[in-house]
Structures are given as C-alpha cells and as structure tokens.
Design a protein around this motif. Structure first.
Motif, PDB file in Angstrom:
ATOM      1  N   ALA A 104      45.325  45.916  40.310  1.00  0.00           N
ATOM      2  CA  ALA A 104      44.935  45.194  41.515  1.00  0.00           C
ATOM      3  C   ALA A 104      44.314  43.845  41.169  1.00  0.00           C
ATOM      4  N   ARG A 105      43.436  43.855  40.193  1.00  0.00           N
ATOM      5  CA  ARG A 105      42.762  42.616  39.779  1.00  0.00           C
ATOM      6  C   ARG A 105      43.787  41.586  39.296  1.00  0.00           C
ATOM      7  N   ARG A 106      44.753  42.037  38.496  1.00  0.00           N
ATOM      8  CA  ARG A 106      45.773  41.114  37.986  1.00  0.00           C
ATOM      9  C   ARG A 106      46.651  40.599  39.117  1.00  0.00           C
ATOM     10  N   TRP A 107      47.052  41.508  40.022  1.00  0.00           N
ATOM     11  CA  TRP A 107      47.904  41.143  41.159  1.00  0.00           C
ATOM     12  C   TRP A 107      47.213  40.079  42.016  1.00  0.00           C
ATOM     13  N   VAL A 108      45.947  40.301  42.317  1.00  0.00           N
ATOM     14  CA  VAL A 108      45.206  39.349  43.158  1.00  0.00           C
ATOM     15  C   VAL A 108      45.047  38.010  42.446  1.00  0.00           C
ATOM     16  N   THR A 109      44.761  38.032  41.159  1.00  0.00           N
ATOM     17  CA  THR A 109      44.625  36.771  40.408  1.00  0.00           C
ATOM     18  C   THR A 109      45.903  35.942  40.513  1.00  0.00           C
ATOM     19  N   ARG A 127      44.263  27.100  59.538  1.00  0.00           N
ATOM     20  CA  ARG A 127      44.322  28.491  60.008  1.00  0.00           C
ATOM     21  C   ARG A 127      45.374  29.289  59.255  1.00  0.00           C
ATOM     22  N   VAL A 128      46.363  28.622  58.687  1.00  0.00           N
ATOM     23  CA  VAL A 128      47.450  29.318  57.990  1.00  0.00           C
ATOM     24  C   VAL A 128      46.914  30.075  56.783  1.00  0.00           C
ATOM     25  N   ARG A 129      46.122  29.422  55.959  1.00  0.00           N
ATOM     26  CA  ARG A 129      45.612  30.097  54.756  1.00  0.00           C
ATOM     27  C   ARG A 129      44.734  31.286  55.123  1.00  0.00           C
ATOM     28  N   ALA A 130      43.864  31.122  56.126  1.00  0.00           N
ATOM     29  CA  ALA A 130      43.021  32.241  56.549  1.00  0.00           C
ATOM     30  C   ALA A 130      43.879  33.401  57.046  1.00  0.00           C
ATOM     31  N   SER A 131      44.967  33.095  57.719  1.00  0.00           N
ATOM     32  CA  SER A 131      45.864  34.136  58.209  1.00  0.00           C
ATOM     33  C   SER A 131      46.569  34.840  57.049  1.00  0.00           C
ATOM     34  N   LEU A 132      47.041  34.082  56.069  1.00  0.00           N
ATOM     35  CA  LEU A 132      47.645  34.686  54.880  1.00  0.00           C
ATOM     36  C   LEU A 132      46.630  35.566  54.150  1.00  0.00           C
ATOM     37  N   ASN A 133      45.403  35.086  54.021  1.00  0.00           N
ATOM     38  CA  ASN A 133      44.353  35.878  53.375  1.00  0.00           C
ATOM     39  C   ASN A 133      44.103  37.170  54.143  1.00  0.00           C
ATOM     40  N   THR A 134      44.120  37.083  55.478  1.00  0.00           N
ATOM     41  CA  THR A 134      43.908  38.266  56.316  1.00  0.00           C
ATOM     42  C   THR A 134      45.032  39.266  56.114  1.00  0.00           C
ATOM     43  N   PHE A 135      46.265  38.790  56.087  1.00  0.00           N
ATOM     44  CA  PHE A 135      47.440  39.635  55.836  1.00  0.00           C
ATOM     45  C   PHE A 135      47.290  40.365  54.505  1.00  0.00           C
ATOM     46  N   LEU A 136      46.985  39.625  53.459  1.00  0.00           N
ATOM     47  CA  LEU A 136      46.866  40.219  52.129  1.00  0.00           C
ATOM     48  C   LEU A 136      45.687  41.185  52.050  1.00  0.00           C
ATOM     49  N   ALA A 137      44.551  40.802  52.627  1.00  0.00           N
ATOM     50  CA  ALA A 137      43.375  41.668  52.607  1.00  0.00           C
ATOM     51  C   ALA A 137      43.633  42.966  53.370  1.00  0.00           C
ATOM     52  N   HIS A 138      44.359  42.881  54.475  1.00  0.00           N
ATOM     53  CA  HIS A 138      44.678  44.073  55.272  1.00  0.00           C
ATOM     54  C   HIS A 138      45.481  45.079  54.450  1.00  0.00           C
ATOM     55  N   PHE A 139      46.567  44.614  53.845  1.00  0.00           N
ATOM     56  CA  PHE A 139      47.418  45.523  53.071  1.00  0.00           C
ATOM     57  C   PHE A 139      46.749  45.958  51.774  1.00  0.00           C
ATOM     58  N   PHE A 140      46.000  45.061  51.162  1.00  0.00           N
ATOM     59  CA  PHE A 140      45.302  45.408  49.927  1.00  0.00           C
ATOM     60  C   PHE A 140      44.292  46.530  50.182  1.00  0.00           C
ATOM     61  N   ALA A 141      43.559  46.445  51.288  1.00  0.00           N
ATOM     62  CA  ALA A 141      42.594  47.492  51.642  1.00  0.00           C
ATOM     63  C   ALA A 141      43.313  48.825  51.860  1.00  0.00           C
ATOM     64  N   LYS A 142      44.490  48.778  52.485  1.00  0.00           N
ATOM     65  CA  LYS A 142      45.278  50.001  52.697  1.00  0.00           C
ATOM     66  C   LYS A 142      45.662  50.622  51.357  1.00  0.00           C
ATOM     67  N   TYR A 143      46.135  49.801  50.428  1.00  0.00           N
ATOM     68  CA  TYR A 143      46.550  50.324  49.123  1.00  0.00           C
ATOM     69  C   TYR A 143      45.354  50.867  48.349  1.00  0.00           C
ATOM     70  N   ALA A 144      44.203  50.216  48.457  1.00  0.00           N
ATOM     71  CA  ALA A 144      43.001  50.707  47.781  1.00  0.00           C
ATOM     72  C   ALA A 144      42.629  52.094  48.310  1.00  0.00           C
ATOM     73  N   ARG A 145      42.737  52.281  49.610  1.00  0.00           N
ATOM     74  CA  ARG A 145      42.466  53.613  50.189  1.00  0.00           C
ATOM     75  C   ARG A 145      43.517  54.613  49.733  1.00  0.00           C
ATOM     76  N   ASP A 146      44.788  54.235  49.864  1.00  0.00           N
ATOM     77  CA  ASP A 146      45.885  55.150  49.538  1.00  0.00           C
ATOM     78  C   ASP A 146      45.863  55.589  48.077  1.00  0.00           C
ATOM     79  N   PHE A 147      45.519  54.679  47.178  1.00  0.00           N
ATOM     80  CA  PHE A 147      45.583  54.968  45.745  1.00  0.00           C
ATOM     81  C   PHE A 147      44.202  55.141  45.114  1.00  0.00           C
ATOM     82  N   PHE A 149      41.433  53.313  44.624  1.00  0.00           N
ATOM     83  CA  PHE A 149      40.737  52.405  43.719  1.00  0.00           C
ATOM     84  C   PHE A 149      39.797  51.546  44.554  1.00  0.00           C
ATOM     85  N   GLU A 150      38.757  51.051  43.906  1.00  0.00           N
ATOM     86  CA  GLU A 150      37.762  50.271  44.621  1.00  0.00           C
ATOM     87  C   GLU A 150      38.320  48.881  44.943  1.00  0.00           C
ATOM     88  N   ASN A 151      38.152  48.474  46.173  1.00  0.00           N
ATOM     89  CA  ASN A 151      38.646  47.188  46.653  1.00  0.00           C
ATOM     90  C   ASN A 151      37.562  46.138  46.418  1.00  0.00           C
TER      91      ASN A 151
END
Length: 164
Positions: A104-109, A127-147, A149-151
């Motif tokens: 996760a750390r490598r992927w985010v970097t 607003r575009v960058r904040a929206s992209l960050n929101t998109f990524l944070a949303h799915f990243f949080a889902k994967y952290a829960r599913d797998f 690992f600490e987000n």
C-alpha cells in the motif's frame, strides 16, 4: 441533492466535484493519461513490486484495464466489465501479496508522484485534484478494510463531507 447525484459537476467553484463527476470535467484523455503515468512508474519500479503486476499482464494491459475502471467510476459510462466482482477477484487472487501495508505504501507513493506529474492534465480547477484524492482515498480505505491492513497513507486534501 442534484449537485451530488448528477454525473455533471457544478460550475460553481465553491461546490466540490464528486469523483463520479470527473469525466464531465476532464473527459477521457486526461484520465487515461494519469493512469498511464502511474503504470509506467509501476513497471519502472522495484522488482518485488513490479513482478506482481507483470505476472498479470504487460504495461498496456494494465493501462487499458485500469483506465476502463476509472472512466466508469468517474461517470464516463460502462467501460469496465465485471465491476466490483472483477476488482475483488483481482485483488484477492492476483495482487494479494501487495495488499498489505508495504504494498500500500509503495502504491500510494507512486500514485502521488503520478498525480503531481499529471497536474497539466487536470486543468486549472483546483477541485479536480481534491476529487481525485477523494476517489483514491475512498477505494484505498475499502481495500485496507477488506485486506486488514492499517490505512496510514494519504493522497492529499479531499472533498469535505456532504452535510444536508
């Protein structure tokens, strides 16, 4: 709340762009460009990280598949076949060895570096960058829960919560 449920982003610069509205602002080429930049970085990275992706397919395969998912989720229409089932299957069976804190750390970097390098593709609307960050944070949080690992990672500022 139409400004939230619509696939068209508000023209009001005070209203956040929801990630499912990004296609209406960016169109397909910038979205594909961001994905292409990211996967080029992935395939140029360290072997322990790159090998998991290379085992599934080549650079163009990953760009095409992930761009389809992004275009679909960002309001562009049905591009990504298989939807959530396909995504879950891929992460569970193909990418499981990276679905942990180190991966996760490598992927985010790499993704943050891609976002920074792709600023010209995002246009002048902050607003575009904040929206992209929101998109990524949303799915990243889902994967952290599913797998399980600490987000601990961040992509940068995200959209504020919607209050009625």
């Amino acid at each position: 709340m139409e400004q939230i449920t619509s696939l068209q982003a508000s023209q009001d610069p005070q209203m956040p762009i929801q990630f499912w509205q990004l296609f209406s602002v960016l169109g397909p080429e910038p979205i594909v460009g961001i994905v292409a930049d990211f996967y080029q970085r992935v395939f140029d990275d360290e072997p322990w990280f790159t090998s998991v992706f290379a085992r599934v397919g080549n650079l163009n395969h990953h760009i095409s598949t992930q761009a389809s998912m992004w275009l679909d989720v960002m309001g562009g229409g049905p591009y990504y076949h298989g939807a959530e089932f396909r995504l879950n299957f891929h992460h569970t069976h193909n990418a499981h060895s990276l679905m942990n804190e180190e991966g996760a750390r490598r992927w985010v970097t790499l993704m943050v570096a891609s976002l920074e390098a792709s600023k010209p593709l995002m246009g002048d609307d902050p607003r575009v960058r904040a929206s992209l960050n929101t998109f990524l944070a949303h799915f990243f949080a889902k994967y952290a829960r599913d797998f399980q690992f600490e987000n601990r990672e961040t992509f940068g500022p995200i959209n504020p919560p919607v209050l009625q």
